[in-house]
Write an enzyme that holds these catalytic residues in place. Structure first.
Site, PDB file in Angstrom:
ATOM      1  N   GLN A  13      -6.908 -25.826  12.549  1.00  0.00           N
ATOM      2  CA  GLN A  13      -8.314 -26.018  12.201  1.00  0.00           C
ATOM      3  C   GLN A  13      -8.523 -26.260  10.709  1.00  0.00           C
ATOM      4  OE1 GLN A  13     -10.743 -23.041  14.121  1.00  0.00           O
ATOM      5  NE2 GLN A  13     -12.394 -23.327  12.637  1.00  0.00           N
TER       6      GLN A  13
ATOM      7  N   PHE B 169       2.786   2.576   2.208  1.00  0.00           N
ATOM      8  CA  PHE B 169       2.863   3.413   3.411  1.00  0.00           C
ATOM      9  C   PHE B 169       4.338   3.615   3.759  1.00  0.00           C
ATOM     10  CE2 PHE B 169       2.870   3.447   8.239  1.00  0.00           C
ATOM     11  CZ  PHE B 169       2.699   4.825   8.316  1.00  0.00           C
TER      12      PHE B 169
ATOM     13  N   LEU C  84      -7.981  -9.953  -0.324  1.00  0.00           N
ATOM     14  CA  LEU C  84      -7.400 -10.055  -1.675  1.00  0.00           C
ATOM     15  C   LEU C  84      -7.498 -11.509  -2.093  1.00  0.00           C
ATOM     16  CD1 LEU C  84      -5.532  -8.737  -3.951  1.00  0.00           C
ATOM     17  CD2 LEU C  84      -3.620  -9.645  -2.645  1.00  0.00           C
TER      18      LEU C  84
ATOM     19  N   ASN D  82       0.841  -1.212   0.000  1.00  0.00           N
ATOM     20  CA  ASN D  82       0.000   0.000   0.000  1.00  0.00           C
ATOM     21  C   ASN D  82       0.871   1.255   0.000  1.00  0.00           C
ATOM     22  OD1 ASN D  82       0.986   0.161   2.578  1.00  0.00           O
ATOM     23  ND2 ASN D  82      -0.988   0.496   3.566  1.00  0.00           N
TER      24      ASN D  82
ATOM     25  N   ARG E 288      14.837   4.011  12.535  1.00  0.00           N
ATOM     26  CA  ARG E 288      15.542   3.001  13.318  1.00  0.00           C
ATOM     27  C   ARG E 288      17.007   3.405  13.471  1.00  0.00           C
ATOM     28  NH1 ARG E 288      13.202  -2.471  10.788  1.00  0.00           N
ATOM     29  NH2 ARG E 288      12.735  -1.045   9.097  1.00  0.00           N
TER      30      ARG E 288
ATOM     31  N   TYR F 263       2.440  -3.028  17.671  1.00  0.00           N
ATOM     32  CA  TYR F 263       3.280  -3.873  16.814  1.00  0.00           C
ATOM     33  C   TYR F 263       3.471  -5.246  17.462  1.00  0.00           C
ATOM     34  CZ  TYR F 263       7.383  -5.176  14.006  1.00  0.00           C
ATOM     35  OH  TYR F 263       8.263  -5.815  13.173  1.00  0.00           O
TER      36      TYR F 263
HETATM   37  O1  LIG Z   1      14.689  -3.629  13.440  1.00  0.00           O
HETATM   38  C1  LIG Z   1      13.579  -4.122  13.588  1.00  0.00           C
HETATM   39  O2  LIG Z   1      13.050  -4.736  12.699  1.00  0.00           O
HETATM   40  C2  LIG Z   1      12.870  -3.936  14.876  1.00  0.00           C
HETATM   41  O3  LIG Z   1      12.788  -2.563  15.097  1.00  0.00           O
HETATM   42  C3  LIG Z   1      12.262  -2.189  16.327  1.00  0.00           C
HETATM   43  O4  LIG Z   1      13.080  -2.582  17.357  1.00  0.00           O
HETATM   44  P1  LIG Z   1      14.223  -1.709  17.996  1.00  0.00           P
HETATM   45  O5  LIG Z   1      15.245  -2.702  18.363  1.00  0.00           O
HETATM   46  O6  LIG Z   1      13.711  -0.830  19.038  1.00  0.00           O
HETATM   47  O7  LIG Z   1      14.801  -0.836  16.771  1.00  0.00           O
HETATM   48  P2  LIG Z   1      15.470   0.614  16.693  1.00  0.00           P
HETATM   49  O8  LIG Z   1      14.429   1.660  16.618  1.00  0.00           O
HETATM   50  O9  LIG Z   1      16.445   0.537  15.602  1.00  0.00           O
HETATM   51  O10 LIG Z   1      16.220   0.827  18.076  1.00  0.00           O
HETATM   52  C4  LIG Z   1      17.321   0.084  18.493  1.00  0.00           C
HETATM   53  C5  LIG Z   1      17.919   0.753  19.719  1.00  0.00           C
HETATM   54  O11 LIG Z   1      18.553   1.973  19.327  1.00  0.00           O
HETATM   55  C6  LIG Z   1      18.035   3.058  20.066  1.00  0.00           C
HETATM   56  N1  LIG Z   1      18.030   4.250  19.179  1.00  0.00           N
HETATM   57  C7  LIG Z   1      17.224   4.344  18.101  1.00  0.00           C
HETATM   58  C8  LIG Z   1      17.278   5.416  17.256  1.00  0.00           C
HETATM   59  C9  LIG Z   1      18.169   6.460  17.552  1.00  0.00           C
HETATM   60  O12 LIG Z   1      18.276   7.498  16.835  1.00  0.00           O
HETATM   61  N2  LIG Z   1      18.954   6.356  18.645  1.00  0.00           N
HETATM   62  C10 LIG Z   1      18.914   5.269  19.467  1.00  0.00           C
HETATM   63  O13 LIG Z   1      19.663   5.212  20.465  1.00  0.00           O
HETATM   64  C11 LIG Z   1      16.650   2.632  20.522  1.00  0.00           C
HETATM   65  O14 LIG Z   1      16.261   3.310  21.679  1.00  0.00           O
HETATM   66  C12 LIG Z   1      16.899   1.141  20.762  1.00  0.00           C
HETATM   67  O15 LIG Z   1      17.455   0.944  22.029  1.00  0.00           O
HETATM   68  C13 LIG Z   1      10.897  -2.841  16.491  1.00  0.00           C
HETATM   69  O16 LIG Z   1      10.366  -2.614  17.754  1.00  0.00           O
HETATM   70  C14 LIG Z   1      10.977  -4.278  16.256  1.00  0.00           C
HETATM   71  O17 LIG Z   1       9.750  -4.869  16.398  1.00  0.00           O
HETATM   72  C15 LIG Z   1      11.487  -4.496  14.899  1.00  0.00           C
HETATM   73  O18 LIG Z   1      11.492  -5.845  14.593  1.00  0.00           O
END
Ligand SMILES: O=C(O)[C@H]1O[C@H](OP(=O)(O)OP(=O)(O)OC[C@H]2O[C@@H](n3ccc(=O)[nH]c3=O)[C@H](O)[C@@H]2O)[C@H](O)[C@@H](O)[C@@H]1O
Length: 400
Positions: free
Chosen positions: A228, A122, A149, A120, A252, A211
């Site tokens: 099932q 997004f 779908l 989609n 991320r 999520y």
């Molecule tokens: O990479 C993924 O696919 C995963 O991303 C996220 O998980 P998370 O591990 O929190 O991903 P990030 O947002 O990359 O954070 C990783 C760590 O870095 C930190 N972070 C993030 C961004 C930033 O600018 N600075 C920073 O210190 C966050 O607080 C966290 O501790 C999602 O919550 C997961 O479900 C998903 O599967």
């Protein structure tokens, strides 16, 4: 006085001279007309030659362009294996224009399958799959998996869902719907795709619940349908992944740090930076997904890289690889942020013969190269993306 005969003689001589003179004048006239004609012709010929060579000058580069276009037209697609009818599968990839989905699509296409991508847009982008558009084995459908779908396929890789916290928190109800109703819609058709025993640790009313709980319900649904209705199911528990084609504003940690380092801005570490993560390169994940799909393992399997680092270590490593003078800036901790994460991949090794092979630095260098190019590309369009902070947007959001 001249005598009559003398007069006749003189006039006969002068008539002859006159005739001669007239003859000479006529000849001179004809010669000059002829000369002019020849002159004009050679001028004309010269002009024509000049025009022809000018036309040639203009046309030659065009001809070259046409030759290039023809070449690029015939070599337009990455090389695709030929699979016999028996081995060729019709495969649906939901979220196939997204970060992981588009890399998976590349592999499936190059392996010779018929791939239908549903997205989609997004967080996915058409640009991620543009190199397949028009290929006879490829189809792109702009569709939201929250809506049913009905298409006939042999396998479904259901990857549709925003994965980055700022993206999935932007519209939590939509994230829940994508992971639940979206999964339900993918199970409805007849066909489908810290140790796995860990039951998770989720605050059901926290900002990440849309999520995390969405994924948990999705797994419950898969196994309910398996039990099932006899639907064949594979469940990959995907750990942190990075690589080219992550969205510039993904939010991320890897994309944020790389962008910040490239732009000379402070690398934003949330909290103390002592929280850990283990990152896998996207091609490792794609190989794991395909190995799982084609195995007979129907229970959940972890796919991730067990090499664990603190977030502060990631910040320093990325800063060094980019060669950036950026500072490291400590910001407040993100809510409900998991403090430790590292996959146990014994099961994947044992049952799929799979393990990640791309070293962290090699993968990071590829991602850095990609983001550097993206920045150049966007600079030409006068648009500089800013890393997105992991904060929840205030106000009402649409949840269609
Ligand atoms: O990479 C993924 O696919 C995963 O991303 C996220 O998980 P998370 O591990 O929190 O991903 P990030 O947002 O990359 O954070 C990783 C760590 O870095 C930190 N972070 C993030 C961004 C930033 O600018 N600075 C920073 O210190 C966050 O607080 C966290 O501790 C999602 O919550 C997961 O479900 C998903 O599967």
């Amino acid at each position: 006085m001249l005598s009559q005969p003398l007069l006749r003689l003189v006039s006969a001589v002068s008539r002859r001279r006159m005739k001669l003179l007239l003859g000479i004048a006529l000849l001179a006239y004809v010669a000059s007309v002829w000369g002019n004609l020849i002159n004009m012709r050679s001028i004309q010929e010269n002009r024509e030659l000049r025009i022809e060579s000018r036309i040639e000058e203009i046309i030659e580069p065009l001809r070259e362009k046409i030759r290039d276009l023809e070449k690029s037209f015939t070599q337009k697609y990455p090389p695709v294996k030929f699979l016999s009818e028996k081995d060729r599968k019709r495969i649906l990839v939901t979220g196939g224009a997204g970060f992981v989905g588009s890399h998976l699509t590349d592999k499936l296409m190059m392996d010779g399958h018929e791939v239908t991508v549903v997205d989609n847009f997004f967080t996915g982008r058409k640009r991620n799959v543009e190199h397949w558009i028009g290929h006879e084995n490829f189809e792109l459908i702009n569709h939201d998996v929250v809506e049913p779908l009905y298409i006939e396929v042999d396998q479904i890789y259901h990857l549709a869902s925003p994965a980055s916290p700022p993206n999935y928190m932007y519209n939590p109800i939509k994230t829940l719907k994508t992971n639940t109703i979206g999964t339900l819609n993918m199970l409805d058709p007849e066909v489908h795709p810290q140790t796995e025993d860990y039951w998770g640790h989720v605050n059901p009313i926290g900002p990440r619940a849309c999520y995390d709980e969405g994924k948990r319900v999705a797994e419950t649904m898969c196994y309910a349908y398996m039990k099932q209705e006899g639907v064949e199911v594979r469940v990959a528990r995907i750990f942190n992944t990075f690589g080219p084609r992550m969205h510039m504003n993904d939010g991320r940690v890897v994309s944020n740090f790389i962008l910040q380092a490239l732009q000379g801005e402070p690398l934003t570490v949330y909290g103390s930076g002592s929280q850990t993560r283990a990152f896998q390169y996207v091609s490792d994940l794609v190989n794991g997904l395909v190995a799982l799909m084609n195995s007979n393992v129907s229970s959940p399997v972890n796919l991730g890289n067990p090499e664990e680092h603190t977030i502060l270590e990631f910040a320093q490593l990325i800063k060094n690889l980019v060669g950036s003078g950026s500072e490291i800036q400590f910001l407040s901790e993100a809510q409900d942020d998991p403090q430790k994460r590292k996959p146990d991949i014994k099961k994947a090794k044992l049952m799929l013969g799979w393990e990640p092979v791309v070293p962290l630095e090699e993968g990071l260098n590829k991602a850095i190269h990609y983001f550097r190019k993206e920045l150049e590309y966007q600079a030409n369009n006068q648009y500089i993306p800013k890393p997105k902070p992991a904060r929840i947007k205030k106000g009402r959001t649409r949840h269609n």
